[in-house]
Each structure stands twice: as structure tokens, then as C-alpha cells.
Write a protein that holds these residues in place. Structure first.
Motif, PDB file in Angstrom:
ATOM      1  N   ALA A  39       8.638   8.922  -1.197  1.00  0.00           N
ATOM      2  CA  ALA A  39       8.604   8.214   0.077  1.00  0.00           C
ATOM      3  C   ALA A  39       9.354   9.038   1.117  1.00  0.00           C
ATOM      4  N   PRO A  40       9.069   8.822   2.400  1.00  0.00           N
ATOM      5  CA  PRO A  40       9.749   9.579   3.459  1.00  0.00           C
ATOM      6  C   PRO A  40      11.262   9.448   3.361  1.00  0.00           C
ATOM      7  N   GLY A  41      11.938  10.589   3.383  1.00  0.00           N
ATOM      8  CA  GLY A  41      13.388  10.586   3.346  1.00  0.00           C
ATOM      9  C   GLY A  41      13.995  10.339   1.986  1.00  0.00           C
ATOM     10  N   LYS A  42      13.149  10.240   0.965  1.00  0.00           N
ATOM     11  CA  LYS A  42      13.656   9.973  -0.385  1.00  0.00           C
ATOM     12  C   LYS A  42      13.249  11.085  -1.331  1.00  0.00           C
ATOM     13  N   GLU A  43      13.931  11.132  -2.465  1.00  0.00           N
ATOM     14  CA  GLU A  43      13.596  12.116  -3.480  1.00  0.00           C
ATOM     15  C   GLU A  43      12.358  11.681  -4.269  1.00  0.00           C
ATOM     16  N   ARG A  44      11.717  12.665  -4.860  1.00  0.00           N
ATOM     17  CA  ARG A  44      10.571  12.361  -5.707  1.00  0.00           C
ATOM     18  C   ARG A  44      11.039  11.551  -6.906  1.00  0.00           C
ATOM     19  N   LEU A  80      -4.251   6.101 -12.330  1.00  0.00           N
ATOM     20  CA  LEU A  80      -3.156   5.168 -12.108  1.00  0.00           C
ATOM     21  C   LEU A  80      -3.728   3.962 -11.385  1.00  0.00           C
ATOM     22  N   GLN A  81      -3.891   2.877 -12.111  1.00  0.00           N
ATOM     23  CA  GLN A  81      -4.348   1.634 -11.519  1.00  0.00           C
ATOM     24  C   GLN A  81      -3.134   0.900 -10.962  1.00  0.00           C
ATOM     25  N   MET A  82      -3.164   0.621  -9.670  1.00  0.00           N
ATOM     26  CA  MET A  82      -2.020  -0.007  -9.007  1.00  0.00           C
ATOM     27  C   MET A  82      -2.446  -1.366  -8.471  1.00  0.00           C
ATOM     28  N   ASN A  83      -1.870  -2.405  -9.022  1.00  0.00           N
ATOM     29  CA  ASN A  83      -2.160  -3.776  -8.588  1.00  0.00           C
ATOM     30  C   ASN A  83      -0.947  -4.393  -7.914  1.00  0.00           C
ATOM     31  N   GLU A  88       7.024  -1.338  -0.445  1.00  0.00           N
ATOM     32  CA  GLU A  88       7.925  -0.324  -1.005  1.00  0.00           C
ATOM     33  C   GLU A  88       7.215   0.651  -1.942  1.00  0.00           C
ATOM     34  N   ASP A  89       5.944   0.430  -2.221  1.00  0.00           N
ATOM     35  CA  ASP A  89       5.155   1.398  -2.988  1.00  0.00           C
ATOM     36  C   ASP A  89       4.610   2.510  -2.095  1.00  0.00           C
ATOM     37  N   THR A 118      -0.336   3.959   1.466  1.00  0.00           N
ATOM     38  CA  THR A 118       0.406   3.196   2.458  1.00  0.00           C
ATOM     39  C   THR A 118       0.077   1.724   2.283  1.00  0.00           C
ATOM     40  N   VAL A 119       1.109   0.914   2.106  1.00  0.00           N
ATOM     41  CA  VAL A 119       0.935  -0.519   1.904  1.00  0.00           C
ATOM     42  C   VAL A 119       1.585  -1.248   3.073  1.00  0.00           C
ATOM     43  N   SER A 120       0.769  -1.965   3.810  1.00  0.00           N
ATOM     44  CA  SER A 120       1.283  -2.708   4.958  1.00  0.00           C
ATOM     45  C   SER A 120       1.643  -4.128   4.550  1.00  0.00           C
TER      46      SER A 120
END
Length: 121
Positions: A39-44, A80-83, A88-89, A118-120
Motif C-alpha cells: 500500500a502507499p507509504g507502507k512496506e510490502r 488469488l480469489q479475494m472476497n 484496507e485491502d 483499489t477498494v472504495s
């Protein structure tokens, strides 16, 4: 050697996405495959990993119960199925391949270019 990640996009909270990562240029027989995100500004950070047979799978606590990792070895592809996605994802998601792999990014030798999720709210 190339890992091509795809499937990212802009979705609303609660929606689903399926990421794919296709490997080409060599055989990944026996390799562990993993997903990480940054995420922006964060570590992998580690998201999920799966061994060659699919018999060993591990998830980060933050995605456990919502994300599912799987692979089709005949297609050299990992998914990777993301439900139930949450804001924050939001991150760039990277796939990786390694002989050792597992939870640590340095243990993966090959990396894809990343796909934006991007999750709004």
C-alpha cells in the motif's frame, strides 16, 4: 523468466476480485508461489502462499477467511480469489515464485510487475 499479474481493478467494499499470475519463460516445477501487497507509504507485506502440490497453504491473518490462493500447474498459473474486499485491502498486489518462498519476500527469486487493487468505501 516472467510473471504476469492481472485482474486488479477498482471495486466497492464487499465486492470480489480474482487475480491471476501467469509464469512463462521456464518451468516452475516445485516452486512455491506467493502473493504480496504494498500500500502507499507502507512496506510490502505477505498475503498468501501455496506450495507446488497445493497441499500447504498459508494466509496472513488480515485476509484469512476472505482470500483463497490456488494454482494450476499445467498452466503455470496461480490465482488469488479475494472476497469481501475492504478499503484496507487497497494496494499493488505482486505475485512471486521461489524455491523456498513461503512467508518472506527475500525467499522469492522471481516477481511479477504488480496489479493495482483499489477498494472504495
Amino acid at each position: 523468466v516472467q510473471l504476469q499479474a492481472s485482474g486488479g481493478g477498482l471495486v466497492q467494499a464487499g465486492d470480489s476480485l480474482r487475480l491471476s499470475c501467469a509464469a512463462s519463460g521456464r518451468s516452475f516445477s516445485g516452486y512455491v508461489m506467493g502473493w504480496f501487497r504494498q500500500a502507499p507509504g507502507k512496506e510490502r507485506e505477505f498475503v498468501a502462499t501455496i506450495n507446488w502440490s497445493g497441499g500447504n497453504i498459508y494466509y496472513a491473518d488480515s485476509v484469512k477467511g476472505r482470500f483463497t490462493i490456488s494454482r494450476e500447474n499445467a498452466k503455470n498459473t496461480v490465482y488469488l480469489q479475494m472476497n469481501s474486499l475492504k478499503p484496507e485491502d487497497t494496494a499493488v498486489y505482486y505475485c512471486a515464485a521461489g524455491r523456498v518462498g513461503w512467508l518472506r519476500a527475500p525467499d522469492y527469486e522471481y516477481w511479477g510487475q504488480g496489479t493495482q487493487v483499489t477498494v472504495s468505501s
